[in-house]
Design an enzyme around this catalytic site. Sequence first.
Site, PDB file in Angstrom:
ATOM      1  N   GLY A 142     -21.471  11.542  -1.225  1.00 15.29           N
ATOM      2  CA  GLY A 142     -20.995  11.844  -2.578  1.00 15.29           C
ATOM      3  C   GLY A 142     -19.608  11.310  -2.891  1.00 15.29           C
ATOM      4  CG  HIS A 192      -1.354   1.339   1.685  1.00 14.20           C
ATOM      5  ND1 HIS A 192      -0.799   2.044   2.734  1.00 14.20           N
ATOM      6  CD2 HIS A 192      -2.336   2.115   1.177  1.00 14.20           C
ATOM      7  CE1 HIS A 192      -1.434   3.205   2.861  1.00 14.20           C
ATOM      8  NE2 HIS A 192      -2.368   3.274   1.945  1.00 14.20           N
TER       9      HIS A 192
END
Lengths: 323, 323
Positions: free
Chosen positions: A281, A126
């Site tokens: 959103g 990562h």
Amino acid sequence: MVTKEQIHDSSLPVRERMEALIRWKQQEITSALAALDTVTFHTDKWTRGNTGGGGESMVLQNGTTFEKGGVNISIVHGKLPHEAVTRMKADHSNLKESAKDGSVDFFACGLSMVIHPINPHAPTTHANYRYFETTDPETKEVQAWWFGGGADLTPSYLYEEDAKHFHQQHKDALDKFDKDLYPKWKKWCDEYFFIKHRGETRGVGGIFFDDYDEKSPDEILKIVESAFDAFIPAYCPIIAKRKDTPYTPEQKQWQQIRRGRYVEFNLVLDRGTQFGLQTPGSRVESILMSLPATAAWAYDHHPEKGSDEDKLLEVLKNPVEWV
Amino acid sequence: MVTKEQIHDSSLPVRERMEALIRWKQQEITSALAALDTVTFHTDKWTRGNTGGGGESMVLQNGTTFEKGGVNISIVHGKLPHEAVTRMKADHSNLKESAKDGSVDFFACGLSMVIHPINPHAPTTHANYRYFETTDPETKEVQAWWFGGGADLTPSYLYEEDAKHFHQQHKDALDKFDKDLYPKWKKWCDEYFFIKHRGETRGVGGIFFDDYDEKSPDEILKIVESAFDAFIPAYCPIIAKRKDTPYTPEQKQWQQIRRGRYVEFNLVLDRGTQFGLQTPGSRVESILMSLPATAAWAYDHHPEKGSDEDKLLEVLKNPVEWV
């Protein structure tokens, strides 16, 4: 198209230079990873509302080397509501709110990636580098700003030489600028990627930092670029070496269990994931891109004492100074 | 050994009768499930410190019908710290803290179970019934008390008749006592098991209730027993009918993706799981027993419009009145 010159052009605002850096790195890293596979990345562009910016998610699935990997960039801006500003003021006292509604204008950009190889001997990785700034609602001048990020390695089987190599590359990248950074950010990484309820770290660590504004933005951008540059030489040679190692079904199953722990960290503890999922959103698919293609949970699973699986657990329970 | 008489003996304290009920039900339910498999349950007893109680986890793994299933009971007691008492007072104003340190003595017991069948046509289920009480630190008399619980069904493929059957059994069990319960608890279930970031419910619902103290404890215990009694006839006939349905690798993969969503709900949103993982000294293996043996995540996966997979999603996005 971005050029490397934009990254280094100190006449440009830092936000534009960081955006150029993450766009450059997205192309460079996905090319380097795709060179290790027979399948390539698929690109999705997305926008945040009409005027809030957006991003590009590049995802590779069901490859011959990589089971699932995503390299996502986002460049977003808007207004931070009053409550968020109040929380941020704890760390950044120079934030100045709008007299009207207590809001603050912000800009944020970053690259976030997670790569899960198929072979249980090849580690997951990562990496994430990001920049955040707020601007004065009246003068439009930059107020508070900071960088954050890091890179870390999550093997299912411990190869000490791999852990050392990954750490050494990142240490070298930071030592060029400031020898205090690596020890501090290495420790921070071990502390951040700690699965509390399991009493173990997620992997063998790397570097992690946040709220970093203790040097000039120009100098920090150079440090971030250097750490970013370390990623491909830190990770790709490990994958090249491990991707074709023979493995047993039992070793694959152990990898699946370790992936279950990865999911536990990301869904229960990772602040970025939680913040993203709670933000109306936000693009859920880009946030949950970090999850592995497959994972497993076995009740009360404990590897045999002294086994290879147990050796990994030992270093997860007692983090090691690799370099 | 508990006897059925203990459950119904109104001369006993409610806490003892509820403990007898969950012990009885753990045996009854594991026997009924094991009868559908060739593998049986493994039992682990655990204790919470020296004097805080404990529990029994019964787990079945890698069966021929069930991939993973756990039926856990816990009977714990101790002192709630002042901060927890303050939070609880919002719903239970009669809580009386100790004058010394603001703590409150509590007792909690419950049964919690999750069953994941192998066959993608056979639905996952979850059920949980629990009782909580606090006692006056001086007089040792019961102060606040409440029941909570419910049962719900999570199919990967929608069989309307199964959803109707599961709901009807639970509705009948509640209607005997109060016809307002089922509609209220059915709605509560849809609202609680809602994966906000996905905009879909975890499954086709069932019943869910919490903080229930609106009738006498004796009457609520009867209602809880009746709902509990509904579980085996609600679930086992569905498994008997679906467990040998032929399926394709694509259907198995869809089940794995749905299990990924199950993991997302449990780790990101389930209050019981989050509370458990944050509680020092809790038994993590018993809490995470609810996770499936295997799960999958595919980036930006959307089933074809009008497909069987899409039909399931439709009812998860728009909960249905099944009965």
